[in-house]
Design a protein around this motif. Structure first.
Motif, PDB file in Angstrom:
ATOM      1  N   GLY A 274      -6.893  -4.141   4.999  1.00 13.71           N
ATOM      2  CA  GLY A 274      -7.000  -2.723   4.730  1.00 13.71           C
ATOM      3  C   GLY A 274      -5.661  -2.042   4.536  1.00 13.71           C
ATOM      4  O   GLY A 274      -4.683  -2.666   4.100  1.00 13.71           O
ATOM      5  N   HIS A 275      -5.607  -0.774   4.904  1.00 14.83           N
ATOM      6  CA  HIS A 275      -4.432   0.055   4.658  1.00 14.83           C
ATOM      7  C   HIS A 275      -3.206  -0.441   5.416  1.00 14.83           C
ATOM      8  O   HIS A 275      -2.081  -0.346   4.924  1.00 14.83           O
ATOM      9  CB  HIS A 275      -4.744   1.492   5.059  1.00 14.83           C
ATOM     10  CG  HIS A 275      -3.635   2.458   4.794  1.00 14.83           C
ATOM     11  ND1 HIS A 275      -3.246   2.801   3.518  1.00 14.83           N
ATOM     12  CD2 HIS A 275      -2.815   3.147   5.634  1.00 14.83           C
ATOM     13  CE1 HIS A 275      -2.240   3.676   3.577  1.00 14.83           C
ATOM     14  NE2 HIS A 275      -1.957   3.892   4.848  1.00 14.83           N
TER      15      HIS A 275
ATOM     16  N   ASN B 248      -8.589  -3.844   0.494  1.00 10.49           N
ATOM     17  CA  ASN B 248      -9.748  -3.092   0.973  1.00 10.49           C
ATOM     18  C   ASN B 248      -9.395  -1.669   1.384  1.00 10.49           C
ATOM     19  O   ASN B 248     -10.242  -0.962   1.932  1.00 10.49           O
ATOM     20  CB  ASN B 248     -10.393  -3.820   2.158  1.00 10.49           C
ATOM     21  CG  ASN B 248     -10.772  -5.253   1.812  1.00 10.49           C
ATOM     22  OD1 ASN B 248     -11.164  -5.539   0.685  1.00 10.49           O
ATOM     23  ND2 ASN B 248     -10.638  -6.146   2.773  1.00 10.49           N
ATOM     24  N   ASP B 249      -8.186  -1.253   1.124  1.00  7.57           N
ATOM     25  CA  ASP B 249      -7.726   0.086   1.472  1.00  7.57           C
ATOM     26  C   ASP B 249      -8.485   1.120   0.632  1.00  7.57           C
ATOM     27  O   ASP B 249      -8.389   1.108  -0.593  1.00  7.57           O
ATOM     28  CB  ASP B 249      -6.221   0.176   1.198  1.00  7.57           C
ATOM     29  CG  ASP B 249      -5.604   1.511   1.587  1.00  7.57           C
ATOM     30  OD1 ASP B 249      -6.351   2.421   2.012  1.00  7.57           O
ATOM     31  OD2 ASP B 249      -4.378   1.635   1.463  1.00  7.57           O
TER      32      ASP B 249
ATOM     33  N   ASN C  75       0.832  -1.215   0.000  1.00  4.78           N
ATOM     34  CA  ASN C  75       0.000   0.000   0.000  1.00  4.78           C
ATOM     35  C   ASN C  75       0.863   1.260   0.000  1.00  4.78           C
ATOM     36  O   ASN C  75       0.622   2.212   0.744  1.00  4.78           O
ATOM     37  CB  ASN C  75      -0.960  -0.027   1.188  1.00  4.78           C
ATOM     38  CG  ASN C  75      -1.890  -1.238   1.136  1.00  4.78           C
ATOM     39  OD1 ASN C  75      -1.445  -2.372   1.363  1.00  4.78           O
ATOM     40  ND2 ASN C  75      -3.139  -1.010   0.812  1.00  4.78           N
TER      41      ASN C  75
ATOM     42  N   GLY D 232     -13.119  -1.200   5.994  1.00  6.16           N
ATOM     43  CA  GLY D 232     -13.051  -2.276   5.014  1.00  6.16           C
ATOM     44  C   GLY D 232     -12.770  -3.642   5.599  1.00  6.16           C
ATOM     45  O   GLY D 232     -12.819  -4.638   4.874  1.00  6.16           O
ATOM     46  N   THR D 233     -12.497  -3.733   6.885  1.00  2.64           N
ATOM     47  CA  THR D 233     -12.183  -5.042   7.450  1.00  2.64           C
ATOM     48  C   THR D 233     -13.446  -5.816   7.794  1.00  2.64           C
ATOM     49  O   THR D 233     -14.471  -5.242   8.171  1.00  2.64           O
ATOM     50  CB  THR D 233     -11.328  -4.911   8.723  1.00  2.64           C
ATOM     51  OG1 THR D 233     -11.027  -6.234   9.212  1.00  2.64           O
ATOM     52  CG2 THR D 233     -12.070  -4.169   9.831  1.00  2.64           C
TER      53      THR D 233
ATOM     54  N   LYS E 214     -10.088   4.936  11.111  1.00  6.36           N
ATOM     55  CA  LYS E 214     -10.532   4.266   9.892  1.00  6.36           C
ATOM     56  C   LYS E 214      -9.381   3.844   8.999  1.00  6.36           C
ATOM     57  O   LYS E 214      -9.548   2.942   8.167  1.00  6.36           O
ATOM     58  CB  LYS E 214     -11.508   5.164   9.141  1.00  6.36           C
ATOM     59  CG  LYS E 214     -12.880   5.234   9.808  1.00  6.36           C
ATOM     60  CD  LYS E 214     -13.886   6.029   9.000  1.00  6.36           C
ATOM     61  CE  LYS E 214     -15.267   5.966   9.616  1.00  6.36           C
ATOM     62  NZ  LYS E 214     -16.260   6.752   8.839  1.00  6.36           N
ATOM     63  N   ARG E 215      -8.216   4.467   9.137  1.00 11.76           N
ATOM     64  CA  ARG E 215      -7.065   3.987   8.361  1.00 11.76           C
ATOM     65  C   ARG E 215      -6.767   2.524   8.685  1.00 11.76           C
ATOM     66  O   ARG E 215      -6.221   1.796   7.863  1.00 11.76           O
ATOM     67  CB  ARG E 215      -5.832   4.848   8.630  1.00 11.76           C
ATOM     68  CG  ARG E 215      -5.835   6.160   7.892  1.00 11.76           C
ATOM     69  CD  ARG E 215      -4.539   6.922   8.041  1.00 11.76           C
ATOM     70  NE  ARG E 215      -4.704   8.242   7.451  1.00 11.76           N
ATOM     71  CZ  ARG E 215      -5.103   9.316   8.132  1.00 11.76           C
ATOM     72  NH1 ARG E 215      -5.327   9.219   9.421  1.00 11.76           N
ATOM     73  NH2 ARG E 215      -5.278  10.473   7.529  1.00 11.76           N
ATOM     74  N   HIS E 216      -7.114   2.123   9.892  1.00 10.05           N
ATOM     75  CA  HIS E 216      -6.901   0.730  10.292  1.00 10.05           C
ATOM     76  C   HIS E 216      -8.133  -0.133  10.024  1.00 10.05           C
ATOM     77  O   HIS E 216      -8.015  -1.242   9.500  1.00 10.05           O
ATOM     78  CB  HIS E 216      -6.548   0.663  11.783  1.00 10.05           C
ATOM     79  CG  HIS E 216      -5.214   1.239  12.104  1.00 10.05           C
ATOM     80  ND1 HIS E 216      -4.042   0.505  12.063  1.00 10.05           N
ATOM     81  CD2 HIS E 216      -4.837   2.496  12.449  1.00 10.05           C
ATOM     82  CE1 HIS E 216      -3.009   1.285  12.376  1.00 10.05           C
ATOM     83  NE2 HIS E 216      -3.478   2.499  12.612  1.00 10.05           N
ATOM     84  N   THR E 217      -9.310   0.354  10.373  1.00  7.36           N
ATOM     85  CA  THR E 217     -10.472  -0.525  10.448  1.00  7.36           C
ATOM     86  C   THR E 217     -11.389  -0.488   9.232  1.00  7.36           C
ATOM     87  O   THR E 217     -12.172  -1.417   9.044  1.00  7.36           O
ATOM     88  CB  THR E 217     -11.314  -0.165  11.681  1.00  7.36           C
ATOM     89  OG1 THR E 217     -11.786   1.191  11.570  1.00  7.36           O
ATOM     90  CG2 THR E 217     -10.490  -0.299  12.953  1.00  7.36           C
TER      91      THR E 217
ATOM     92  N   GLY F 169      -3.074  -4.601   0.877  1.00  8.47           N
ATOM     93  CA  GLY F 169      -4.402  -4.708   1.459  1.00  8.47           C
ATOM     94  C   GLY F 169      -5.436  -4.191   0.473  1.00  8.47           C
ATOM     95  O   GLY F 169      -5.543  -2.986   0.251  1.00  8.47           O
TER      96      GLY F 169
END
Length: 311
Positions: A287-288, A260-261, A152, A197-198, A192-195, A258
C-alpha cells in the motif's frame, strides 16, 4: 563479593555486572537535533559518513521513523540522513505565525539542514510529502542530485487517486469545506493510509497509526496540516516543471511503488517511464507505506540499484 542484588540483576539482563555499553557500528542509527533557521530539526543518521549519502524524505503524517526498519539494511553500505520536517516527528512545531507552512518552506528548511551538515551530493529517496520537498530541492540544486529513489511520491496527474477530486474542493475554498480536512486528519484515514489494500493486515503494527493520530491531535496541528493540505495544490501545478526537469537531467531512477495505494495509484509509478525511459520501475503488492510489508524486498532493490551507480 558482589551483592546478591547486583548478581541477580546481571543474570536478568543476560550480561556481566561489569559489562560495558555495546559499541556503535556503521549500521547503528543515531539521533540528532540541530537548529536550522531558528527551528529545531530532528534527524536520524546511520552508515559511514564517507560513503555515498541517501537522504530519506518522509511522508504524511509520519516522520523519519517510517524508515526505521529500512535504515539498518542500507547503512551497511551507505550514509543515511532522514530528517523530520517542521511540525512532524521530533522537530519543532512553530506556530503558523512564526513559520509559513508551505512546501516551498519545508524544502528550504530541509535544504538548509543538508547544507549545514555539509551534505552536498546525495541520492534522494522520496515518499509522499517527500516528493514535493525533494523535487523543489532538485530544481534548486540539480548538480547535487546523484540519483532518485521514489516510493509513492507522485508527479503525474494520472497518479492521483479518487480522493483528490474531493480535496480539490478544499483547494477552491478551504473555509467552505472543513469536512475535507476533518476526514484527511481523522483516525480512520490515518489507519487506512497503512492498511487499505493489503492482503496481510497481520504485518501492520497498530502503534504506527495510533502514534501518528496522537501527533495529529496535538494543539495547533489541525491548522498546520490544513495549511499544508491547501498548499498541496501548488505541487499539482508544478508537475509539468518537475517532469521537464526529469527529461532534461535524466537522473538514474528507481521506482519502488506500493501498487495498492488508493491515494497515489499505480499509474503514478508507471508514469515516470514517460520522462525517464531508463527508470527501473517495480510495482509491489503493498500500500501507501510499502515498507510496512515489503521492507526486505525494497532494501534489496535499493542496494542492487545503488551498487550499479557511479557515485
Amino acid at each position: 563479593m558482589k551483592s546478591l542484588s547486583l548478581i541477580a540483576a546481571s543474570m536478568l539482563l543476560g550480561t556481566s555486572a561489569h559489562a560495558t555499553p555495546l559499541p556503535s557500528t556503521s549500521t547503528t542509527t543515531t539521533y540528532h537535533r540541530v537548529t536550522v533557521d531558528g527551528v529545531g530539526i530532528f534527524y536520524r543518521e546511520a552508515g559511514p559518513k564517507n560513503a555515498p549519502t541517501i537522504v530519506l524524505l518522509h511522508g504524511f503524517p509520519s516522520s523519519s521513523r517510517q524508515f526505521d526498519a529500512l535504515i539498518p539494511l542500507l547503512a551497511t553500505r551507505f550514509h543515511l540522513i532522514a530528517p523530520d520536517y517542521p511540525s512532524f516527528g521530533q522537530s519543532d512545531t512553530p506556530a503558523p505565525s512564526a513559520y509559513t507552512y508551505t512546501f516551498d518552506h519545508l524544502a528550504e528548511t530541509t535544504n538548509d539542514l543538508l547544507e549545514q551538515l555539509g551534505v552536498d551530493r546525495y541520492t534522494l529517496y522520496m515518499h509522499d510529502y517527500g516528493g514535493p520537498v525533494g523535487f523543489r530541492i532538485m530544481l534548486a540544486h540539480p548538480q547535487r542530485v546523484q540519483a532518485l529513489i521514489i516510493s509513492n511520491a507522485n508527479a503525474y496527474q494520472e497518479g492521483l487517486g479518487k480522493k483528490w477530486s474531493v480535496i480539490a474542493h478544499y483547494w477552491d475554498n478551504p473555509k467552505a469545506h472543513p469536512e475535507v480536512l476533518d476526514a484527511f486528519i481523522s483516525f480512520e484515514a490515518t489507519e487506512k493510509r497503512h492498511t487499505l489494500g493489503t492482503a496481510h493486515p497481520e504485518r501492520y503494527n497498530p502503534d504506527t497509526w495510533t502514534d501518528e493520530y496522537a501527533h495529529l491531535s496535538r494543539p495547533g496541528q489541525r491548522e498546520i496540516q490544513g495549511e499544508l493540505l491547501y498548499d498541496y495544490r501548488t505541487n499539482v501545478a508544478a508537475y509539468p516543471a518537475w517532469q521537464a526537469w526529469l527529461r532534461q537531467h535524466k537522473p538514474p531512477t528507481l521506482v519502488v511503488w506500493g501498487k495498492n495505494d488508493p491515494s497515489f495509484i499505480a499509474a503514478g509509478g508507471e508514469a515516470f517511464k514517460r520522462d525517464l525511459p531508463d527508470a527501473e520501475i517495480h510495482l509491489l503488492d503493498a500500500g501507501h507505506f510499502p515498507w510496512d510489508e515489503k521492507n526486505d524486498e525494497i532494501a534489496a532493490l535499493v542496494l542492487d540499484f545503488m551498487s550499479r551507480q557511479r557515485l
